[in-house]
Design a protein around this motif. Structure first.
Motif, PDB file in Angstrom:
ATOM      1  N   PHE A  40     118.325  42.865  47.349  1.00  0.00           N
ATOM      2  CA  PHE A  40     117.362  42.165  48.202  1.00  0.00           C
ATOM      3  C   PHE A  40     117.119  42.914  49.513  1.00  0.00           C
ATOM      4  N   LEU A  41     117.979  43.857  49.865  1.00  0.00           N
ATOM      5  CA  LEU A  41     117.821  44.609  51.106  1.00  0.00           C
ATOM      6  C   LEU A  41     116.738  45.683  50.953  1.00  0.00           C
ATOM      7  N   ARG A  79     120.972  48.668  57.605  1.00  0.00           N
ATOM      8  CA  ARG A  79     121.405  47.675  58.599  1.00  0.00           C
ATOM      9  C   ARG A  79     120.226  47.102  59.374  1.00  0.00           C
ATOM     10  N   ALA A  80     119.120  47.826  59.454  1.00  0.00           N
ATOM     11  CA  ALA A  80     117.954  47.348  60.201  1.00  0.00           C
ATOM     12  C   ALA A  80     117.212  46.224  59.485  1.00  0.00           C
ATOM     13  N   ASP A  81     117.520  46.004  58.211  1.00  0.00           N
ATOM     14  CA  ASP A  81     116.906  44.883  57.501  1.00  0.00           C
ATOM     15  C   ASP A  81     117.300  43.573  58.197  1.00  0.00           C
ATOM     16  N   PRO A  82     116.334  42.714  58.553  1.00  0.00           N
ATOM     17  CA  PRO A  82     116.657  41.472  59.268  1.00  0.00           C
ATOM     18  C   PRO A  82     117.643  40.566  58.526  1.00  0.00           C
ATOM     19  N   ARG A  83     117.720  40.737  57.221  1.00  0.00           N
ATOM     20  CA  ARG A  83     118.615  39.882  56.434  1.00  0.00           C
ATOM     21  C   ARG A  83     120.029  40.434  56.354  1.00  0.00           C
ATOM     22  N   PHE A  84     120.216  41.680  56.783  1.00  0.00           N
ATOM     23  CA  PHE A  84     121.504  42.326  56.591  1.00  0.00           C
ATOM     24  C   PHE A  84     122.636  41.633  57.342  1.00  0.00           C
ATOM     25  N   GLU A  85     122.449  41.396  58.630  1.00  0.00           N
ATOM     26  CA  GLU A  85     123.559  40.962  59.469  1.00  0.00           C
ATOM     27  C   GLU A  85     124.145  39.633  59.008  1.00  0.00           C
ATOM     28  N   ALA A  86     123.268  38.662  58.709  1.00  0.00           N
ATOM     29  CA  ALA A  86     123.769  37.354  58.270  1.00  0.00           C
ATOM     30  C   ALA A  86     124.508  37.473  56.942  1.00  0.00           C
ATOM     31  N   PHE A  87     123.934  38.275  56.022  1.00  0.00           N
ATOM     32  CA  PHE A  87     124.590  38.482  54.726  1.00  0.00           C
ATOM     33  C   PHE A  87     125.951  39.144  54.907  1.00  0.00           C
ATOM     34  N   PHE A  88     125.979  40.218  55.667  1.00  0.00           N
ATOM     35  CA  PHE A  88     127.216  40.979  55.808  1.00  0.00           C
ATOM     36  C   PHE A  88     128.313  40.149  56.459  1.00  0.00           C
ATOM     37  N   MET A  89     127.970  39.399  57.504  1.00  0.00           N
ATOM     38  CA  MET A  89     128.993  38.603  58.179  1.00  0.00           C
ATOM     39  C   MET A  89     129.556  37.527  57.269  1.00  0.00           C
ATOM     40  N   ARG A  90     128.732  36.963  56.405  1.00  0.00           N
ATOM     41  CA  ARG A  90     129.237  35.958  55.458  1.00  0.00           C
ATOM     42  C   ARG A  90     130.178  36.604  54.437  1.00  0.00           C
ATOM     43  N   VAL A  91     129.813  37.797  53.970  1.00  0.00           N
ATOM     44  CA  VAL A  91     130.689  38.498  53.025  1.00  0.00           C
ATOM     45  C   VAL A  91     132.013  38.860  53.692  1.00  0.00           C
TER      46      VAL A  91
END
Length: 305
Positions: free
Chosen positions: A196-197, A221-233
């Motif tokens: 999805f990234l 990492r610049a994908d707006p969805r990355f940070e929320a996904f990564f922190m949850r993982v």
């Protein structure tokens, strides 16, 4: 009975049966286990095993079994496994070294060895016969390691993570990247799809790079969805890893998949490995598709029986 049931029982020493098709790396695995402190007996006739185990083990024991054993048969091996498991004195684990038929054929071609089940025939005939013999035993495996995509170094590292005699080593974590086109890696405990990234492949300047390059990681990492996904993982991983440690698990693997296994999955695997290491976890990383491309450049695999 689960692996955890067997390996946390009252028996003081482990009894590890190592088997798998010829050429999949069994001999390499046995040597590594000997190097890290196990007593090793390779190709012991099955009929002699009861006498060997009459006396209590004074240290953990590895038994190497394959079709070259003098009285090897599928039923005999299964009876041995079932008999050992039924005895609470032994902490029994079956390690099965697996490999795809085409890779086994290539390894035999490179070494010019004859297959033990087809000494005067095509190697594929022997591989097929051996697979038929071993399929029921493979189903009894507690730990299955597919060496098709592995170098000898990879296999040694995996064996050490699973069977280290260092009781203070704690939980070893491995993080994998892979391509969904080539299927899920065997034995991965937790998998995330990162397709999805935004895909660096569509950027000409990034296409020939991979997620080990800073420019690719920055793009992902610049994908707006990355940070929320990564922190949850990361939060999920940091919650689960101590729980698995408490359960006695020695190794936990986390996989990230994308389309080609080159950009997004590699980037996220790199990010997570770094974050887990910063949180005090013992982490190794494996990029399956990158390793495969490097091996195709090519060199002999070096894995033996």
């Amino acid at each position: 009975m689960t692996v955890e049931d067997r390996t946390t029982g009252q028996g003081g020493h482990r009894l590890i049966l190592v088997t798998g098709p010829s050429g999949a790396g069994r001999s390499t695995a046995v040597r590594v286990l000997e190097d890290i402190g196990y007593e090793v007996i390779d190709n012991l006739p099955l009929s002699l095993l009861p006498r060997l185990l009459e006396a209590p083990l004074d240290r953990s024991l590895v038994l190497g079994l394959d079709v070259r054993n003098r009285d090897f048969s599928t039923n005999a091996v299964i009876e041995v496994i079932d008999g050992l498991i039924a005895n609470p004195v032994h902490r029994v684990e079956v390690l099965y070294l697996d490999c795809s038929a085409d890779v086994l054929q290539r390894r035999y071609s490179e070494t010019r060895r004859r297959h033990p089940l087809a000494p005067a025939e095509n190697v594929m005939e022997g591989i097929g016969r051996e697979f038929d013999l071993l399929t029921p035993i493979r189903a009894r495996a507690d730990i299955l390691i597919d060496t098709s995509e592995m170098t000898p170094h990879d296999l040694r590292a995996d064996i050490d993570r699973w069977f280290s005699t260092d009781t203070d080593a704690g939980l070893a974590v491995s993080v994998h990247s892979f391509s969904y086109k080539r299927g899920l890696p065997r034995g991965v405990d937790m998998v995330f799809d990162v397709r999805f990234l935004q895909n660096p492949y569509w950027e000409a300047r990034l296409r020939d790079l991979n997620g080990q390059d800073a420019a690719v990681r920055a793009y992902v990492r610049a994908d707006p969805r990355f940070e929320a996904f990564f922190m949850r993982v990361l939060d999920l991983s940091l919650m689960l890893l101590p729980a698995y440690t408490d359960e006695g698990k020695r190794h936990f693997s986390i996989g990230f998949g994308c389309t080609g296994g080159q950009h997004r999955s590699v980037s996220v695997a790199e990010f997570l490995s770094k974050a887990l290491a910063e949180n005090g976890w013992q982490v190794s990383i494996r990029h399956r598709e990158i390793e495969r491309r490097r091996r195709e450049m090519p060199a002999k695999s070096g894995l033996d029986a």
